[in-house]
Design an enzyme around this catalytic site. Sequence first.
Site, mmCIF file in Angstrom:
data_model
loop_
_atom_site.group_PDB
_atom_site.id
_atom_site.type_symbol
_atom_site.label_atom_id
_atom_site.label_comp_id
_atom_site.label_asym_id
_atom_site.label_seq_id
_atom_site.Cartn_x
_atom_site.Cartn_y
_atom_site.Cartn_z
ATOM 1 N N HIS A 32 -23.280 9.051 -89.141
ATOM 2 C CA HIS A 32 -23.558 7.627 -89.410
ATOM 3 C C HIS A 32 -23.930 7.373 -90.876
ATOM 4 C CE1 HIS A 32 -23.375 5.764 -85.326
ATOM 5 N NE2 HIS A 32 -23.478 7.036 -84.991
ATOM 6 N N THR A 33 -23.722 8.376 -91.716
ATOM 7 C CA THR A 33 -23.988 8.181 -93.146
ATOM 8 C C THR A 33 -22.796 7.546 -93.854
ATOM 9 O OG1 THR A 33 -23.352 10.485 -93.370
ATOM 10 C CG2 THR A 33 -25.706 10.003 -93.484
ATOM 11 N N SER A 65 3.616 8.079 -75.519
ATOM 12 C CA SER A 65 2.628 9.155 -75.587
ATOM 13 C C SER A 65 2.604 9.937 -74.285
ATOM 14 C CB SER A 65 1.243 8.548 -75.847
ATOM 15 O OG SER A 65 0.248 9.545 -75.766
ATOM 16 N N GLY A 134 -15.781 12.257 -79.172
ATOM 17 C CA GLY A 134 -16.436 12.395 -80.465
ATOM 18 C C GLY A 134 -15.708 13.367 -81.374
ATOM 19 N N SER A 136 -12.544 12.624 -82.453
ATOM 20 C CA SER A 136 -11.676 11.741 -83.237
ATOM 21 C C SER A 136 -10.183 11.825 -82.917
ATOM 22 C CB SER A 136 -11.896 11.960 -84.731
ATOM 23 O OG SER A 136 -11.615 10.755 -85.381
ATOM 24 N N SER A 137 -9.877 11.616 -81.655
ATOM 25 C CA SER A 137 -8.467 11.505 -81.271
ATOM 26 C C SER A 137 -7.835 10.279 -81.918
ATOM 27 C CB SER A 137 -8.333 11.420 -79.751
ATOM 28 O OG SER A 137 -8.859 10.208 -79.258
ATOM 29 N N SER A 138 -8.640 9.240 -82.161
ATOM 30 C CA SER A 138 -8.064 8.016 -82.743
ATOM 31 C C SER A 138 -7.581 8.285 -84.171
ATOM 32 C CB SER A 138 -9.061 6.857 -82.704
ATOM 33 O OG SER A 138 -10.247 7.174 -83.391
ATOM 34 N N ASP A 182 -13.722 9.804 -90.203
ATOM 35 C CA ASP A 182 -12.721 10.400 -89.319
ATOM 36 C C ASP A 182 -11.356 10.535 -89.994
ATOM 37 O OD1 ASP A 182 -14.798 10.185 -87.600
ATOM 38 O OD2 ASP A 182 -13.895 8.661 -86.315
ATOM 39 N N TYR A 234 -22.791 0.899 -81.825
ATOM 40 C CA TYR A 234 -22.397 1.276 -83.183
ATOM 41 C C TYR A 234 -22.599 0.086 -84.122
ATOM 42 C CZ TYR A 234 -19.435 3.378 -86.829
ATOM 43 O OH TYR A 234 -18.952 3.912 -87.991
#
Length: 394
Positions: A32-33, A65, A134, A136-138, A182, A234
């Site tokens: 979160h930095t 996909s 968490g 990061s598939s996106s 990410d 978030y």
Amino acid sequence: MTAAESLFRKEFGAEPAGLWAAPGRVNLIGEHTDYNEGFVLPFALPQRTIAAVGPAPAGEWTVCSTFDAQSDHPAATLDRTEDSSRVSFGVTEPGEVTGWAAYAAGIVWALRDAGFDVPGARIALDSEVPVGSGLSSSAALESSVLTALIDLGGLDLPLELRPALAQRAENVYVGAPTGILDQSASIRCQAGRALFLDCRSYEIKQIPFDLAAEGLAILVINSNAPHQHVDGEYGARRKSCEEAARILGVPALRDVPLEGLADALAKLDDDVMRRRVRHIVTEDARVLDVVATLRGDGDVRAIGPVLTAGHASLRDDFQISTDLLDLVVDAAVAAGAYGARMVGGGFGGSAIALVDADRLDEITAAIVRRFTAAAPAAPRTFVAVPSAGAHRLG
Ligand code: ADP
Ligand code: MG
């Protein structure tokens, strides 16, 4: 043949022009930095998304996909506004393509918005990156599609400008207010290295991170609980940080040095806001601490307690951990890990633990035992070897 190629053949009845891969990531430290213009230290996973891509007429894009086929995937919750695993679109504006295909449509949009003549394309995706964990598939999806379209169209977009463009796709088109961590990791990481990124200047340093040579390993423990309701939480964290920076009269919390933390906290009335600030300021200091250790001649094991302190800060001050993730971290440290922490945006997802390679099985078993006593299914575990960023495969 890769699954992406097979899907391309099946869906489009042709051979793809090429294959592109982009990895998921874990963040060693620096959570979160990024949106506080601070420091992060991710490395790329061996798990990646592969895009098999071929040409299509100008202004036409189709994505499909294998994602649906991963039915054994407990963490797979594809938000299926588009009720299809094959989606076609033309030139669009944000909001027109929704659901999972928005990540690809967003890349097309962001490239066009930056003035590029994006080639029409047919895209078949297959991913090994667990979704919503968490990891990061996106960003893996975005980065594979972005790299493919850049190569296919011969677009002149230097590597250092690509993460911000992919981030824009996710922020503006998909509508997820994420920082630049990410996409930077998926695009810019190198094998055997961690990526030390300054999220203000976007300056990077590749930090040698060869754990195997030290007899160490990073174990990833996927709690199988997809991060949920994460957008609202978030957004709330982000707002709180921005509000605190405004009250403190600094451009971003990155500008509060560790030595100035006590003074800064004294200026804030709100206890929740004080906690958020304390996390960000100490977390930036932890990133610098870990980088100094990795660059020095000292013992890499010394980063362990810094990771565990980072977890405590996410749990107590940023308040984004879960009981299961706390349990994983406790179990890892109790079993002999040098350090452990949850990774990613929070409220589910995965944790990492730094362990002796020759004690990997034993420590994994201890964590799994504790976990299965508290949860319906065993966690998924794997060893994260620092791997390459997005590139063309063939
Ligand atoms: P994370 O990045 O932590 O895995 P996100 O919520 O940011 O989680 O992104 C997950 C979303 O990305 C999925 O819900 C889906 O919309 C999309 N996605 C990721 N990988 C794939 C894939 N292989 N195929 C289709 N959509 C995917
Ligand atoms: Mg994501």
